[in-house]
Design a protein around this motif. Sequence first.
Motif, PDB file in Angstrom:
ATOM      1  N   SER B  20       0.999  -1.175   0.141  1.00 37.70           N
ATOM      2  CA  SER B  20       0.056   0.001   0.116  1.00 37.70           C
ATOM      3  C   SER B  20       0.767   1.247  -0.179  1.00 37.70           C
ATOM      4  O   SER B  20       1.874   1.375   0.764  1.00 37.70           O
ATOM      5  N   LEU B  21       0.304   2.301  -0.726  1.00 36.35           N
ATOM      6  CA  LEU B  21       1.202   3.384  -0.614  1.00 36.35           C
ATOM      7  C   LEU B  21       0.405   4.517   0.164  1.00 36.35           C
ATOM      8  O   LEU B  21      -1.070   4.482   0.084  1.00 36.35           O
ATOM      9  N   LYS B  22       0.777   5.304   0.901  1.00 35.76           N
ATOM     10  CA  LYS B  22       0.141   6.201   1.786  1.00 35.76           C
ATOM     11  C   LYS B  22       0.405   7.513   1.467  1.00 35.76           C
ATOM     12  O   LYS B  22       1.505   8.119   1.225  1.00 35.76           O
ATOM     13  N   CYS B  23      -0.615   8.488   1.557  1.00 35.50           N
ATOM     14  CA  CYS B  23      -0.513   9.902   1.353  1.00 35.50           C
ATOM     15  C   CYS B  23      -1.020  10.485   2.499  1.00 35.50           C
ATOM     16  O   CYS B  23      -2.297  10.309   3.048  1.00 35.50           O
ATOM     17  N   GLU B  24      -0.692  11.729   2.902  1.00 33.22           N
ATOM     18  CA  GLU B  24      -1.181  12.396   4.160  1.00 33.22           C
ATOM     19  C   GLU B  24      -1.045  13.872   3.877  1.00 33.22           C
ATOM     20  O   GLU B  24       0.203  14.278   3.301  1.00 33.22           O
ATOM     21  N   GLN B  25      -2.114  14.705   3.920  1.00 33.83           N
ATOM     22  CA  GLN B  25      -2.100  16.229   3.653  1.00 33.83           C
ATOM     23  C   GLN B  25      -2.364  17.077   4.871  1.00 33.83           C
ATOM     24  O   GLN B  25      -3.083  16.538   5.547  1.00 33.83           O
ATOM     25  N   HIS B  26      -1.485  18.024   4.995  1.00 32.41           N
ATOM     26  CA  HIS B  26      -1.576  18.734   6.194  1.00 32.41           C
ATOM     27  C   HIS B  26      -2.176  20.143   5.803  1.00 32.41           C
ATOM     28  O   HIS B  26      -1.821  21.238   6.553  1.00 32.41           O
ATOM     29  N   LEU B  27      -2.835  20.482   4.886  1.00 29.97           N
ATOM     30  CA  LEU B  27      -3.224  21.741   4.217  1.00 29.97           C
ATOM     31  C   LEU B  27      -4.816  21.934   4.436  1.00 29.97           C
ATOM     32  O   LEU B  27      -4.887  23.101   3.987  1.00 29.97           O
ATOM     33  N   GLY B  28      -5.478  20.866   4.950  1.00 34.09           N
ATOM     34  CA  GLY B  28      -6.880  21.270   5.216  1.00 34.09           C
ATOM     35  C   GLY B  28      -7.426  21.329   3.776  1.00 34.09           C
ATOM     36  O   GLY B  28      -8.641  21.805   3.930  1.00 34.09           O
ATOM     37  N   HIS B  29      -7.006  20.622   2.992  1.00 37.50           N
ATOM     38  CA  HIS B  29      -7.680  20.426   1.621  1.00 37.50           C
ATOM     39  C   HIS B  29      -8.943  19.477   1.814  1.00 37.50           C
ATOM     40  O   HIS B  29      -8.832  18.484   2.370  1.00 37.50           O
ATOM     41  N   ASN B  30      -9.805  19.764   0.621  1.00 40.72           N
ATOM     42  CA  ASN B  30     -10.891  18.778   0.491  1.00 40.72           C
ATOM     43  C   ASN B  30     -10.776  17.828  -0.331  1.00 40.72           C
ATOM     44  O   ASN B  30     -11.593  16.770  -0.497  1.00 40.72           O
ATOM     45  N   ALA B  31      -9.974  17.668  -1.366  1.00 47.68           N
ATOM     46  CA  ALA B  31      -9.908  16.808  -2.562  1.00 47.68           C
ATOM     47  C   ALA B  31      -8.553  16.294  -2.533  1.00 47.68           C
ATOM     48  O   ALA B  31      -7.326  16.921  -2.335  1.00 47.68           O
ATOM     49  N   MET B  32      -8.105  15.011  -2.819  1.00 45.91           N
ATOM     50  CA  MET B  32      -7.108  14.300  -2.826  1.00 45.91           C
ATOM     51  C   MET B  32      -6.900  13.491  -4.208  1.00 45.91           C
ATOM     52  O   MET B  32      -8.075  13.032  -4.790  1.00 45.91           O
TER      53      MET B  32
END
Lengths: 108, 115
Positions: B20-32
């Motif tokens: 599995s690949l993992k992604c985490e965003q810390h920008l408070g965005h709603n779309a990935m």
Amino acid sequence: RKEVEQDPGPFNVPEGATVAFNCTYSNSASQSFFWYRQDCRKEPKLLMSVYSSGNEDGRFTAQLNRASQYISLLIRDSKLSDSATYLCVLDNTDKLIFGTGTRLQVFP
Amino acid sequence: ETGVTQTPRHLVMGMTNKKSLKCEQHLGHNAMYWYKQSAKKPLELMFVYSLEERVENNSVPSRFSPECPNSSHLFLHLHTLQPEDSALYLCASSQDRGGATEKLFFGSGTQLSVL
């Protein structure tokens, strides 16, 4: 015709030179245009948006020619750190379409 | 702390493996988003999530399975991949999925090699 076409390069230029890239697109309905920069083995990063009136950010100037369906990126006074691949990006309906990129290599 | 972080940076797997690949965003965005970048090819959009709901799947083979448990995390589960799946897999986020005017922020990518 491809949705987005770019000359892959590489463009090899000396420091201080002015260099320009063009990108042609096929969908005349495209409304949004961008240039992204991607360093080797790294992620793309937004360089600048391209507006109908053209826009300038320091040494970088982007222009849009709707009649001929191309956008351009001009880099003045090239620096070694400008060496990267420049991706042309535009919208197609509701998603972004990326070009394959133009590689720039600035040498001392 | 960078805005969008991806792990692992590099992955080598056999065709029978599951990873599995993992992604985490810390920008408070709603779309990935998940993108695939193969050598000498343009970025290809694979999946889009908006507010944790998948809104687009660009005819990606079922051996790629995305998961978005919340608006900050995105996974890409891989199983029985083929050598032609070797590529750079990029996660991105944007404030909203407001169409093509949304600016994308990319993670550093996972360079995947399938043996």
